[in-house]
Design a protein around this motif. Structure first.
Motif, PDB file in Angstrom:
ATOM      1  N   ARG A  25       0.835  -0.814   0.078  1.00  0.00           N
ATOM      2  CA  ARG A  25      -0.147  -0.394   0.162  1.00  0.00           C
ATOM      3  C   ARG A  25       0.564   1.027  -0.064  1.00  0.00           C
ATOM      4  O   ARG A  25       1.890   1.300   0.935  1.00  0.00           O
ATOM      5  CB  ARG A  25      -0.886   0.323   1.476  1.00  0.00           C
ATOM      6  N   LEU A  26       0.545   1.591  -0.937  1.00  0.00           N
ATOM      7  CA  LEU A  26       1.873   3.558  -1.068  1.00  0.00           C
ATOM      8  C   LEU A  26       1.048   4.314  -1.181  1.00  0.00           C
ATOM      9  O   LEU A  26      -0.877   4.048  -1.120  1.00  0.00           O
ATOM     10  CB  LEU A  26       2.320   2.934  -2.420  1.00  0.00           C
ATOM     11  N   GLU A  27       0.950   5.659  -0.853  1.00  0.00           N
ATOM     12  CA  GLU A  27       0.344   6.718  -0.999  1.00  0.00           C
ATOM     13  C   GLU A  27      -1.526   6.841  -1.262  1.00  0.00           C
ATOM     14  O   GLU A  27      -2.468   7.751  -0.100  1.00  0.00           O
ATOM     15  CB  GLU A  27       0.558   8.182  -1.242  1.00  0.00           C
ATOM     16  N   LYS A  28      -0.836   6.818  -3.075  1.00  0.00           N
ATOM     17  CA  LYS A  28      -2.167   6.124  -3.761  1.00  0.00           C
ATOM     18  C   LYS A  28      -3.026   4.808  -4.277  1.00  0.00           C
ATOM     19  O   LYS A  28      -4.050   5.071  -5.205  1.00  0.00           O
ATOM     20  CB  LYS A  28      -2.527   7.610  -4.636  1.00  0.00           C
ATOM     21  N   LYS A  30      -3.182   0.529  -4.011  1.00  0.00           N
ATOM     22  CA  LYS A  30      -2.973  -0.736  -3.448  1.00  0.00           C
ATOM     23  C   LYS A  30      -2.116  -1.583  -4.400  1.00  0.00           C
ATOM     24  O   LYS A  30      -3.452  -2.034  -5.118  1.00  0.00           O
ATOM     25  CB  LYS A  30      -3.507  -0.650  -2.034  1.00  0.00           C
ATOM     26  N   TYR A  47      -6.728   2.723  -7.006  1.00  0.00           N
ATOM     27  CA  TYR A  47      -6.880   3.522  -6.687  1.00  0.00           C
ATOM     28  C   TYR A  47      -7.275   4.603  -5.274  1.00  0.00           C
ATOM     29  O   TYR A  47      -7.987   4.469  -5.055  1.00  0.00           O
ATOM     30  CB  TYR A  47      -6.944   4.154  -8.141  1.00  0.00           C
ATOM     31  N   TYR A  48      -6.489   5.810  -4.623  1.00  0.00           N
ATOM     32  CA  TYR A  48      -7.211   6.323  -3.413  1.00  0.00           C
ATOM     33  C   TYR A  48      -6.733   7.273  -3.512  1.00  0.00           C
ATOM     34  O   TYR A  48      -6.001   7.757  -4.243  1.00  0.00           O
ATOM     35  CB  TYR A  48      -6.589   5.523  -2.467  1.00  0.00           C
ATOM     36  N   ASN A  51      -7.603   9.031   1.068  1.00  0.00           N
ATOM     37  CA  ASN A  51      -8.474   8.223   1.031  1.00  0.00           C
ATOM     38  C   ASN A  51      -9.573   6.985   0.929  1.00  0.00           C
ATOM     39  O   ASN A  51      -9.831   6.541   1.790  1.00  0.00           O
ATOM     40  CB  ASN A  51      -8.083   8.325   2.622  1.00  0.00           C
ATOM     41  N   ARG A  53     -10.679   5.278  -1.496  1.00  0.00           N
ATOM     42  CA  ARG A  53     -10.818   4.168  -3.221  1.00  0.00           C
ATOM     43  C   ARG A  53     -11.986   5.246  -3.723  1.00  0.00           C
ATOM     44  O   ARG A  53     -13.365   4.874  -3.808  1.00  0.00           O
ATOM     45  CB  ARG A  53     -10.797   2.947  -2.768  1.00  0.00           C
ATOM     46  N   ASP A  76       2.968   4.007 -13.281  1.00  0.00           N
ATOM     47  CA  ASP A  76       2.810   3.457 -12.258  1.00  0.00           C
ATOM     48  C   ASP A  76       3.330   2.313 -11.113  1.00  0.00           C
ATOM     49  O   ASP A  76       2.815   2.174  -9.963  1.00  0.00           O
ATOM     50  CB  ASP A  76       1.292   3.850 -11.852  1.00  0.00           C
TER      51      ASP A  76
END
Length: 95
Positions: A25-28, A30, A47-48, A51, A53, A76
């Motif tokens: 899980r990265l910042e934007k 998973k 994608y987030y 926070n 989705r 990405d």
């Protein structure tokens, strides 16, 4: 083996039996890579934004070489490429 249901935005869910190989899980985004009972690979991306989705995608691959080629073509996928390149078990399986 567990049963997984991978949700996809605007498409039917993927349901399969398998195991999780890795989850990052990265910042934007998973990433979760599954190995199915049929010995194929499923890569899930979520994608987030703030926070929340907003997009879910899943791709199926027959081999790690196909997965690596896909990860190389997508902008990405740096984390996935890093894990595949640096994990010894992936290196052995791809050679």
């Amino acid at each position: 083996m567990q049963e997984f249901r991978v949700k996809r935005t605007g498409r039917d869910d993927l349901v399969f039996q398998g195991e999780v190989i890795f989850a990052v899980r990265l910042e934007k985004v998973k990433f979760v890579l599954y190995l199915t009972r049929k010995r194929t690979y499923v890569l899930s991306r979520e994608y987030y934004f703030l926070n929340l989705r907003y997009l879910r995608m899943a791709h199926c691959f027959d081999t790690l070489k196909e997965l690596n080629a896909f990860a190389t073509s997508e902008k990405d996928m740096d984390a996935v490429r890093f894990i595949i390149k640096n994990d010894a078990s992936f290196s052995r399986a791809m050679s």
